[in-house]
Design a protein around this motif. Structure first.
Motif, PDB file in Angstrom:
ATOM      1  N   GLY A  75       2.185  -4.849   5.884  1.00  0.00           N
ATOM      2  CA  GLY A  75       0.971  -5.010   7.529  1.00  0.00           C
ATOM      3  C   GLY A  75       0.672  -6.330   7.386  1.00  0.00           C
ATOM      4  N   GLY A  76       0.217  -6.900   8.275  1.00  0.00           N
ATOM      5  CA  GLY A  76      -0.506  -8.520   8.950  1.00  0.00           C
ATOM      6  C   GLY A  76      -2.219  -8.107   9.033  1.00  0.00           C
ATOM      7  N   ASN A  77      -2.077  -9.959   8.994  1.00  0.00           N
ATOM      8  CA  ASN A  77      -3.660 -10.204  10.437  1.00  0.00           C
ATOM      9  C   ASN A  77      -3.378  -9.389  11.052  1.00  0.00           C
ATOM     10  N   THR A  78      -4.437  -8.692  11.288  1.00  0.00           N
ATOM     11  CA  THR A  78      -4.373  -7.494  13.016  1.00  0.00           C
ATOM     12  C   THR A  78      -4.695  -8.520  13.922  1.00  0.00           C
ATOM     13  N   ALA A  79      -5.048  -9.358  13.847  1.00  0.00           N
ATOM     14  CA  ALA A  79      -5.616 -10.087  14.827  1.00  0.00           C
ATOM     15  C   ALA A  79      -3.997 -10.970  15.590  1.00  0.00           C
ATOM     16  N   TRP A  83       3.122  -8.950  14.666  1.00  0.00           N
ATOM     17  CA  TRP A  83       3.814  -7.755  14.523  1.00  0.00           C
ATOM     18  C   TRP A  83       3.208  -6.897  15.623  1.00  0.00           C
ATOM     19  N   TYR A  84       1.883  -7.241  15.232  1.00  0.00           N
ATOM     20  CA  TYR A  84       0.738  -5.879  16.558  1.00  0.00           C
ATOM     21  C   TYR A  84       0.075  -6.964  17.990  1.00  0.00           C
ATOM     22  N   LYS A  85       1.539  -7.867  18.101  1.00  0.00           N
ATOM     23  CA  LYS A  85       2.179  -7.544  19.600  1.00  0.00           C
ATOM     24  C   LYS A  85       3.326  -6.123  20.422  1.00  0.00           C
ATOM     25  N   GLY A  95       6.225   2.648  10.363  1.00  0.00           N
ATOM     26  CA  GLY A  95       6.613   3.016   9.392  1.00  0.00           C
ATOM     27  C   GLY A  95       6.511   3.618   7.763  1.00  0.00           C
ATOM     28  N   LEU A  96       4.703   3.227   7.566  1.00  0.00           N
ATOM     29  CA  LEU A  96       4.229   4.249   6.361  1.00  0.00           C
ATOM     30  C   LEU A  96       4.373   5.666   7.011  1.00  0.00           C
ATOM     31  N   LEU A  97       3.569   6.155   7.754  1.00  0.00           N
ATOM     32  CA  LEU A  97       3.392   7.451   7.955  1.00  0.00           C
ATOM     33  C   LEU A  97       4.767   8.157   8.606  1.00  0.00           C
ATOM     34  N   PRO A 282      -1.504   0.977  -4.311  1.00  0.00           N
ATOM     35  CA  PRO A 282      -3.209   0.484  -4.813  1.00  0.00           C
ATOM     36  C   PRO A 282      -3.255   0.995  -2.644  1.00  0.00           C
ATOM     37  N   SER A 283      -4.916   1.177  -3.309  1.00  0.00           N
ATOM     38  CA  SER A 283      -5.524   1.848  -2.027  1.00  0.00           C
ATOM     39  C   SER A 283      -6.044   0.831  -1.249  1.00  0.00           C
ATOM     40  N   GLY A 284      -5.849  -0.355  -1.384  1.00  0.00           N
ATOM     41  CA  GLY A 284      -6.061  -1.612  -0.952  1.00  0.00           C
ATOM     42  C   GLY A 284      -5.046  -2.112   0.283  1.00  0.00           C
ATOM     43  N   GLY A 285      -5.286  -2.767   1.023  1.00  0.00           N
ATOM     44  CA  GLY A 285      -4.432  -3.083   1.861  1.00  0.00           C
ATOM     45  C   GLY A 285      -2.742  -4.026   1.581  1.00  0.00           C
ATOM     46  N   SER A 286      -2.879  -4.771   2.577  1.00  0.00           N
ATOM     47  CA  SER A 286      -2.217  -6.357   2.662  1.00  0.00           C
ATOM     48  C   SER A 286      -2.898  -7.657   2.125  1.00  0.00           C
ATOM     49  N   ALA A 287      -3.720  -7.421   2.212  1.00  0.00           N
ATOM     50  CA  ALA A 287      -5.457  -8.644   2.061  1.00  0.00           C
ATOM     51  C   ALA A 287      -4.067  -9.970   2.107  1.00  0.00           C
ATOM     52  N   PRO A 288      -4.643 -10.072   4.019  1.00  0.00           N
ATOM     53  CA  PRO A 288      -3.712 -11.384   4.353  1.00  0.00           C
ATOM     54  C   PRO A 288      -4.097 -12.416   4.308  1.00  0.00           C
ATOM     55  N   ASP A 289      -5.333 -12.713   3.463  1.00  0.00           N
ATOM     56  CA  ASP A 289      -6.483 -14.012   3.149  1.00  0.00           C
ATOM     57  C   ASP A 289      -5.925 -14.112   1.888  1.00  0.00           C
ATOM     58  N   ILE A 290      -5.529 -13.699   0.869  1.00  0.00           N
ATOM     59  CA  ILE A 290      -5.713 -14.310  -0.631  1.00  0.00           C
ATOM     60  C   ILE A 290      -4.110 -13.774  -0.895  1.00  0.00           C
ATOM     61  N   ALA A 291      -2.589 -13.432   0.793  1.00  0.00           N
ATOM     62  CA  ALA A 291      -1.398 -13.806   0.172  1.00  0.00           C
ATOM     63  C   ALA A 291      -0.880 -14.844   0.057  1.00  0.00           C
ATOM     64  N   ALA A 296      -4.396 -12.062  -6.196  1.00  0.00           N
ATOM     65  CA  ALA A 296      -4.972 -10.646  -6.018  1.00  0.00           C
ATOM     66  C   ALA A 296      -4.599 -10.139  -6.816  1.00  0.00           C
ATOM     67  N   ASN A 297      -6.017  -8.955  -7.299  1.00  0.00           N
ATOM     68  CA  ASN A 297      -5.504  -8.192  -8.371  1.00  0.00           C
ATOM     69  C   ASN A 297      -4.830  -6.844  -9.109  1.00  0.00           C
ATOM     70  N   PRO A 298      -4.012  -7.258  -8.859  1.00  0.00           N
ATOM     71  CA  PRO A 298      -2.396  -6.014  -9.444  1.00  0.00           C
ATOM     72  C   PRO A 298      -3.076  -5.359 -10.072  1.00  0.00           C
ATOM     73  N   GLY A 337     -10.729 -12.578  -9.045  1.00  0.00           N
ATOM     74  CA  GLY A 337     -11.501 -13.602  -8.782  1.00  0.00           C
ATOM     75  C   GLY A 337     -12.688 -12.139  -7.926  1.00  0.00           C
ATOM     76  N   ASP A 338     -11.723 -11.280  -7.348  1.00  0.00           N
ATOM     77  CA  ASP A 338     -12.526  -9.767  -7.252  1.00  0.00           C
ATOM     78  C   ASP A 338     -13.328  -9.181  -7.550  1.00  0.00           C
ATOM     79  N   ILE A 339     -13.158  -9.128  -8.844  1.00  0.00           N
ATOM     80  CA  ILE A 339     -14.349  -8.607 -10.374  1.00  0.00           C
ATOM     81  C   ILE A 339     -14.542  -9.666 -10.681  1.00  0.00           C
TER      82      ILE A 339
HETATM   83  P1  NAD Z   1      -7.880  -4.914   2.837  1.00  0.00           P
HETATM   84  O1  NAD Z   1      -7.609  -4.323   1.639  1.00  0.00           O
HETATM   85  O2  NAD Z   1      -5.574  -5.822   2.953  1.00  0.00           O
HETATM   86  O3  NAD Z   1      -8.198  -6.342   2.305  1.00  0.00           O
HETATM   87  C1  NAD Z   1      -9.919  -5.677   2.611  1.00  0.00           C
HETATM   88  C2  NAD Z   1     -10.896  -6.964   1.190  1.00  0.00           C
HETATM   89  O4  NAD Z   1     -10.170  -6.382   0.160  1.00  0.00           O
HETATM   90  C3  NAD Z   1      -9.895  -8.503   1.965  1.00  0.00           C
HETATM   91  O5  NAD Z   1     -11.055  -8.932   1.212  1.00  0.00           O
HETATM   92  C4  NAD Z   1      -9.047  -8.839   0.452  1.00  0.00           C
HETATM   93  O6  NAD Z   1      -8.548  -9.876   0.520  1.00  0.00           O
HETATM   94  C5  NAD Z   1      -9.743  -8.008  -0.376  1.00  0.00           C
HETATM   95  N1  NAD Z   1      -8.338  -7.559  -1.507  1.00  0.00           N
HETATM   96  C6  NAD Z   1      -7.999  -6.090  -1.013  1.00  0.00           C
HETATM   97  N2  NAD Z   1      -7.059  -5.719  -2.186  1.00  0.00           N
HETATM   98  C7  NAD Z   1      -7.149  -6.310  -2.562  1.00  0.00           C
HETATM   99  C8  NAD Z   1      -6.888  -6.603  -3.891  1.00  0.00           C
HETATM  100  N3  NAD Z   1      -5.489  -6.185  -4.622  1.00  0.00           N
HETATM  101  N4  NAD Z   1      -7.408  -7.877  -4.554  1.00  0.00           N
HETATM  102  C9  NAD Z   1      -7.978  -8.686  -4.242  1.00  0.00           C
HETATM  103  N5  NAD Z   1      -8.805  -8.626  -3.353  1.00  0.00           N
HETATM  104  C10 NAD Z   1      -8.440  -7.810  -2.439  1.00  0.00           C
HETATM  105  O7  NAD Z   1      -7.829  -4.547   4.481  1.00  0.00           O
HETATM  106  P2  NAD Z   1      -7.471  -5.268   5.858  1.00  0.00           P
HETATM  107  O8  NAD Z   1      -8.086  -6.580   5.683  1.00  0.00           O
HETATM  108  O9  NAD Z   1      -8.069  -4.271   6.902  1.00  0.00           O
HETATM  109  O10 NAD Z   1      -6.095  -4.690   5.731  1.00  0.00           O
HETATM  110  C11 NAD Z   1      -5.167  -6.092   6.446  1.00  0.00           C
HETATM  111  C12 NAD Z   1      -3.766  -5.234   5.972  1.00  0.00           C
HETATM  112  O11 NAD Z   1      -3.557  -4.411   5.401  1.00  0.00           O
HETATM  113  C13 NAD Z   1      -3.793  -4.668   7.689  1.00  0.00           C
HETATM  114  O12 NAD Z   1      -2.837  -5.362   8.345  1.00  0.00           O
HETATM  115  C14 NAD Z   1      -3.665  -3.253   7.278  1.00  0.00           C
HETATM  116  O13 NAD Z   1      -3.241  -2.012   8.897  1.00  0.00           O
HETATM  117  C15 NAD Z   1      -2.973  -2.992   6.249  1.00  0.00           C
HETATM  118  N6  NAD Z   1      -3.581  -1.456   5.472  1.00  0.00           N
HETATM  119  C16 NAD Z   1      -2.692  -1.725   4.712  1.00  0.00           C
HETATM  120  C17 NAD Z   1      -2.324  -0.321   4.181  1.00  0.00           C
HETATM  121  C18 NAD Z   1      -1.476   0.224   2.962  1.00  0.00           C
HETATM  122  O14 NAD Z   1      -0.451  -0.208   2.938  1.00  0.00           O
HETATM  123  N7  NAD Z   1      -0.785   1.493   2.662  1.00  0.00           N
HETATM  124  C19 NAD Z   1      -3.780  -0.168   3.680  1.00  0.00           C
HETATM  125  C20 NAD Z   1      -4.698  -0.021   4.149  1.00  0.00           C
HETATM  126  C21 NAD Z   1      -4.242  -1.313   5.404  1.00  0.00           C
END
Ligand code: NAD
Length: 360
Positions: A75-79, A83-85, A95-97, A282-291, A296-298, A337-339
């Motif tokens: 995923g990317g920045n949904t705004a 991809w979100y058009k 794809g994931l579902l 990982p439980s988090g998303g693709s974090a486009p803000d720091i991609a 990113a924290n691995p 950076g995040d921790i």
């Molecule tokens: P996000 O989890 O990507 O980011 C939320 C915040 O957490 C951001 O500030 C980001 O920088 C930070 N963050 C997330 N993972 C990090 C990491 N490993 N290290 C450091 N900081 C981290 O959630 P979002 O911004 O709501 O979603 C962004 C995109 O990710 C969307 O396109 C969403 O649909 C997608 N998404 C994908 C999955 C998946 O692939 N399973 C899960 C959740 C969201």
């Protein structure tokens, strides 16, 4: 052992964090005498760009042919992302579902572990954080309310919406067996969460869990009502080992459990089917803000790789070594950076991967 791992790096920070997890797996292979072969696959936005769809049938077949799947995020920045058009069924998440469904991944595991070094990030009272916690939330992923029939209709002139919650004994039994198997690899305690004072599906859930428990005399188990569990998670999280629950309760409780650990970048997850096969991410998303910034924290992805070793390959020693290396680098003060907090050593995504690899 020779094993084949399908690797889906995905979008955003996905390629960065998965590369670090592969570095760790390579070190494990080297140190413990295994060989891991990687099959790199596209899914999500990168697959839309390359193939016009978020997941191809070929990708599904290649994932099925592997022993396990290691994934980043999609995923990317949904705004702002094009991809979100696209229509909903052509977007990255579709794809994931589809992949989860095609692989019959019915058991979702999310560990919630509070590291001693990160206690300050825990939003609970200091005396509760001080005791620490280490639990596994085990959520049924393909049944219940989210998959039942639903409708919205007018009944006697009033708009009325209906969702149905259905579980059959087989769906309950297979996830209960998984939960007890996993408890055997941990502290041998299962808390089964339901709403048996109200729901028929919960009463069946209890009955089947009790039947399954008979096959695991070493595992202690208890039943807990979901409302009480939500309270206990913030009052005394140290009491939990494996928390077994149905789809919607698990959706809510696993987010609550994640929240009390304090950082999304630390949280691994696994989705399993009824064989040894699983998808680890990982439980988090693709974090486009720091991609693309090597920030990113691995750790969440590296801990997901440890779960892959433990649950798909039965490599407990190897998984222990990865988890111990993560604990060691945190103890030594390395932080992304995040921790980050005062007095600690700031490292990049690849820097964190390097120090964890060195400690295996
Ligand atoms: P996000 O989890 O990507 O980011 C939320 C915040 O957490 C951001 O500030 C980001 O920088 C930070 N963050 C997330 N993972 C990090 C990491 N490993 N290290 C450091 N900081 C981290 O959630 P979002 O911004 O709501 O979603 C962004 C995109 O990710 C969307 O396109 C969403 O649909 C997608 N998404 C994908 C999955 C998946 O692939 N399973 C899960 C959740 C969201």
């Amino acid at each position: 052992m020779n094993k084949k791992i399908a690797v889906i790096k995905g979008d955003g920070i996905g390629p960065e964090v998965v590369s670090e997890a592969m570095k760790v797996l390579d070190k494990v292979a080297d140190k413990f005498g295994h060989s891991f072969e990687y099959d790199q696959l596209l899914m999500g936005g990168c697959s839309i760009d390359a193939n016009g769809v978020p997941l191809t049938d070929e990708t599904i077949e290649r994932a099925k042919a592997a022993d396990a799947v290691l994934m980043g995020s999609i995923g990317g920045n949904t705004a702002t992302s094009p991809w979100y058009k696209l229509p909903a069924d052509k977007r990255p998440e579709a794809g994931l579902l589809k992949l989860r469904k095609s692989l019959n991944l019915f058991a979702n595991l999310r560990p919630a572990l509070l590291y001693g070094e990160l206690k300050d990030a825990c939003p609970l009272k200091a005396e509760i954080a001080e005791r620490g916690f280490d639990m596994m939330i085990m959520r049924e992923l393909t049944g219940g309310l989210y998959f039942g029939t639903r409708k919205t209709e007018e009944v006697n002139g009033v708009i009325t919406a209906t969702d149905t919650l259905t579980y059959n004994e087989n769906e309950i039994r297979r996830i209960a067996v998984r939960a007890f198997d996993i408890a055997m690899k941990r502290r041998k305690k299962v808390t089964s969460v339901d709403k048996a004072n109200v729901l028929d599906s919960s009463r069946l859930w209890r009955k089947i869990v009790e039947e399954v428990a008979k096959d695991y005399p070493e595992v202690s188990y208890e039943h807990m009502l979901v409302d009480n569990c939500a309270m206990q998670l913030v009052k005394d999280p140290a009491q939990f080992d494996v928390v077994l629950t149905e789809n919607m309760f698990g959706d809510i409780l696993s987010d609550e459990a994640s929240m009390i650990t304090g950082s999304i970048g630390m949280l691994a997850s696994a989705s399993l089917n009824d064989t040894k096969f699983g998808l680890y991410e990982p439980s988090g998303g693709s974090a486009p803000d720091i991609a693309g910034q090597n920030k990113a924290n691995p750790i969440a992805t590296i801990l997901s790789a440890a779960m892959l070793l433990r649950y798909s390959f039965d490599m407990d020693k190897e998984a222990d070594a990865v988890e111990a290396a993560v604990a060691k680098v945190l103890k030594d003060g390395y932080r992304t950076g995040d921790i980050m907090s005062e007095g600690m050593k700031l490292v990049s995504c690849s820097g964190m991967g390097d120090v964890i690899t060195e400690n295996i």
